[in-house]
Motif scaffolding. Structure first.
Motif, mmCIF file in Angstrom:
data_model
loop_
_atom_site.group_PDB
_atom_site.id
_atom_site.type_symbol
_atom_site.label_atom_id
_atom_site.label_comp_id
_atom_site.label_asym_id
_atom_site.label_seq_id
_atom_site.Cartn_x
_atom_site.Cartn_y
_atom_site.Cartn_z
ATOM 1 N N HIS A 217 0.827 -0.974 0.755
ATOM 2 C CA HIS A 217 0.020 -0.081 -0.065
ATOM 3 C C HIS A 217 0.423 0.899 -0.552
ATOM 4 O O HIS A 217 0.805 2.122 -0.841
ATOM 5 C CB HIS A 217 -0.909 0.161 0.855
ATOM 6 C CG HIS A 217 -2.362 -0.853 1.016
ATOM 7 N ND1 HIS A 217 -3.737 -0.654 0.224
ATOM 8 C CD2 HIS A 217 -2.304 -2.100 1.595
ATOM 9 C CE1 HIS A 217 -4.141 -1.284 0.371
ATOM 10 N NE2 HIS A 217 -3.707 -2.779 0.981
ATOM 11 N N HIS A 218 1.748 1.086 1.246
ATOM 12 C CA HIS A 218 3.039 2.718 0.514
ATOM 13 C C HIS A 218 3.682 2.320 -0.334
ATOM 14 O O HIS A 218 3.438 3.913 -0.408
ATOM 15 C CB HIS A 218 3.391 2.494 1.756
ATOM 16 C CG HIS A 218 4.582 3.699 2.685
ATOM 17 N ND1 HIS A 218 3.741 4.509 2.992
ATOM 18 C CD2 HIS A 218 5.832 3.517 2.519
ATOM 19 C CE1 HIS A 218 4.810 5.253 2.988
ATOM 20 N NE2 HIS A 218 5.841 5.052 3.007
ATOM 21 N N ARG B 275 1.261 3.673 -2.916
ATOM 22 C CA ARG B 275 1.297 5.522 -2.627
ATOM 23 C C ARG B 275 -0.420 5.483 -2.142
ATOM 24 O O ARG B 275 -0.278 6.973 -2.247
ATOM 25 C CB ARG B 275 0.974 6.043 -3.411
ATOM 26 C CG ARG B 275 2.886 5.174 -4.369
ATOM 27 C CD ARG B 275 3.531 6.281 -5.104
ATOM 28 N NE ARG B 275 5.461 6.014 -5.326
ATOM 29 C CZ ARG B 275 6.478 5.883 -4.606
ATOM 30 N NH1 ARG B 275 6.264 6.626 -3.642
ATOM 31 N NH2 ARG B 275 7.222 5.409 -5.536
ATOM 32 N N ASP B 276 -0.994 4.726 -1.099
ATOM 33 C CA ASP B 276 -2.151 4.983 -0.342
ATOM 34 C C ASP B 276 -1.556 5.545 1.165
ATOM 35 O O ASP B 276 -0.335 5.347 1.425
ATOM 36 C CB ASP B 276 -3.471 4.232 -0.629
ATOM 37 C CG ASP B 276 -3.231 3.307 0.029
ATOM 38 O OD1 ASP B 276 -2.121 3.421 0.851
ATOM 39 O OD2 ASP B 276 -3.834 2.431 -0.508
ATOM 40 N N ALA B 277 -3.121 5.959 1.828
ATOM 41 C CA ALA B 277 -2.217 6.816 2.987
ATOM 42 C C ALA B 277 -2.887 4.755 4.534
ATOM 43 O O ALA B 277 -2.737 5.875 5.648
ATOM 44 C CB ALA B 277 -3.553 7.244 3.740
ATOM 45 N N THR B 278 -2.704 3.929 3.278
ATOM 46 C CA THR B 278 -3.428 2.592 4.411
ATOM 47 C C THR B 278 -1.973 3.066 5.762
ATOM 48 O O THR B 278 -1.957 2.539 6.998
ATOM 49 C CB THR B 278 -3.006 1.556 3.612
ATOM 50 O OG1 THR B 278 -4.666 1.594 2.867
ATOM 51 C CG2 THR B 278 -3.584 0.274 4.937
ATOM 52 N N LEU B 279 -0.342 2.491 5.355
ATOM 53 C CA LEU B 279 0.083 2.495 6.290
ATOM 54 C C LEU B 279 0.272 3.512 7.486
ATOM 55 O O LEU B 279 0.400 3.181 8.399
ATOM 56 C CB LEU B 279 2.064 2.198 6.105
ATOM 57 C CG LEU B 279 2.700 2.331 6.590
ATOM 58 C CD1 LEU B 279 2.885 0.741 7.507
ATOM 59 C CD2 LEU B 279 4.585 2.228 5.907
ATOM 60 N N HIS B 280 0.232 5.127 6.827
ATOM 61 C CA HIS B 280 0.281 6.070 7.748
ATOM 62 C C HIS B 280 -0.893 5.714 8.465
ATOM 63 O O HIS B 280 -0.961 5.795 9.863
ATOM 64 C CB HIS B 280 -0.344 6.838 7.359
ATOM 65 C CG HIS B 280 -0.453 8.517 8.145
ATOM 66 N ND1 HIS B 280 0.798 8.890 8.974
ATOM 67 C CD2 HIS B 280 -1.368 9.996 8.054
ATOM 68 C CE1 HIS B 280 0.445 10.318 9.345
ATOM 69 N NE2 HIS B 280 -0.625 10.846 8.632
ATOM 70 N N ARG B 281 -2.008 5.436 7.982
ATOM 71 C CA ARG B 281 -3.192 5.257 9.051
ATOM 72 C C ARG B 281 -3.091 4.227 10.005
ATOM 73 O O ARG B 281 -4.158 4.174 11.269
ATOM 74 C CB ARG B 281 -5.172 4.467 8.248
ATOM 75 C CG ARG B 281 -4.954 6.382 7.597
ATOM 76 C CD ARG B 281 -6.168 5.338 6.401
ATOM 77 N NE ARG B 281 -6.721 4.926 6.573
ATOM 78 C CZ ARG B 281 -7.954 4.769 6.625
ATOM 79 N NH1 ARG B 281 -8.621 6.023 6.016
ATOM 80 N NH2 ARG B 281 -8.351 3.671 7.461
ATOM 81 N N TRP C 279 -0.146 3.522 11.767
ATOM 82 C CA TRP C 279 0.839 3.966 12.714
ATOM 83 C C TRP C 279 -0.428 4.780 13.984
ATOM 84 O O TRP C 279 0.280 4.943 14.654
ATOM 85 C CB TRP C 279 1.376 4.401 12.136
ATOM 86 C CG TRP C 279 2.620 3.793 11.758
ATOM 87 C CD1 TRP C 279 3.247 3.342 10.481
ATOM 88 C CD2 TRP C 279 3.985 3.170 12.412
ATOM 89 N NE1 TRP C 279 4.447 2.797 9.998
ATOM 90 C CE2 TRP C 279 4.378 2.620 11.420
ATOM 91 C CE3 TRP C 279 3.962 3.141 13.590
ATOM 92 C CZ2 TRP C 279 5.619 1.400 11.625
ATOM 93 C CZ3 TRP C 279 4.728 2.418 13.811
ATOM 94 C CH2 TRP C 279 5.420 1.114 12.943
ATOM 95 N N LEU C 280 -1.540 5.694 13.051
ATOM 96 C CA LEU C 280 -2.008 6.491 13.755
ATOM 97 C C LEU C 280 -3.204 5.346 14.711
ATOM 98 O O LEU C 280 -3.153 5.993 15.735
ATOM 99 C CB LEU C 280 -2.441 7.809 12.817
ATOM 100 C CG LEU C 280 -1.749 8.492 12.228
ATOM 101 C CD1 LEU C 280 -2.948 9.216 11.438
ATOM 102 C CD2 LEU C 280 -1.177 9.382 13.322
ATOM 103 N N ARG C 281 -2.768 4.425 15.084
ATOM 104 C CA ARG C 281 -3.864 3.270 15.821
ATOM 105 C C ARG C 281 -3.018 2.554 16.705
ATOM 106 O O ARG C 281 -3.130 1.394 16.549
ATOM 107 C CB ARG C 281 -4.822 2.649 14.460
ATOM 108 C CG ARG C 281 -6.090 3.049 13.730
ATOM 109 C CD ARG C 281 -7.248 3.731 14.728
ATOM 110 N NE ARG C 281 -8.335 4.897 14.100
ATOM 111 C CZ ARG C 281 -9.568 5.181 15.152
ATOM 112 N NH1 ARG C 281 -9.324 4.648 16.542
ATOM 113 N NH2 ARG C 281 -10.177 5.344 14.657
#
Length: 149
Positions: free
Chosen positions: A134-135, A139-145, A147-149
């Motif tokens: 995904h990252h 290149r979407d925001a899945t990995l970032h999301r 880490w926030l959870r």
């Protein structure tokens, strides 16, 4: 090599098993905390760009991870019971056995525990690879999301 293959004459065999059991009980406690936290903090909805098939795979993977993270330490605990081994936390707290020692069932429990852990390693690897896909590819925001959870 697995812990069960440690030679009987190894001077640190008992220490290795004691440490392994202590880590297993600690992981089990942390997983239970994680389940409670997840119950009160639901995951965000999937990105609109994620296909329904990928959503299903993600749901199945997450469910499998939780089942296996509970099953691995639980089967280890039961295996220790079947071996007639006490589980001692921090060198002083004896946890009660749930099963009686039974050499005939020990081999079955050992196999179940081993394959649950192999499955956990496989599903975790799949989860990590999907996050990087995904990252790096989507290149979407899945990995970032994540880490926030």
């Amino acid at each position: 090599m697995t812990l069960g293959n440690t030679p009987e004459e190894a001077s640190n065999r008992k220490d290795l098993f004691d440490w392994h059991r202590w880590v297993g009980v600690t992981v089990f406690a942390l997983v239970l905390v994680r389940i409670v936290v997840r119950a009160f903090n639901r995951a965000p909805p999937p990105l609109a760009s994620i296909s329904s098939f990928q959503q299903w795979v993600a749901h199945f993977t997450h469910g499998s991870l939780y089942v296996l993270m509970v099953a691995a330490p639980l089967t280890g605990y039961l295996l220790s019971n079947r071996m007639g081994e006490a589980i001692v936390l921090f060198g002083s707290i004896n946890l009660p056995p749930l099963l009686v020692a039974d050499q005939a069932q020990m081999a079955l429990m050992e196999s179940v525990h081993k394959w649950i852990n192999y499955s956990l390693i496989g599903i975790t690897t799949l989860h990590i690879l999907a996050a990087f896909k995904h990252h790096m590819i989507d290149r979407d925001a899945t990995l970032h999301r994540m880490w926030l959870r």
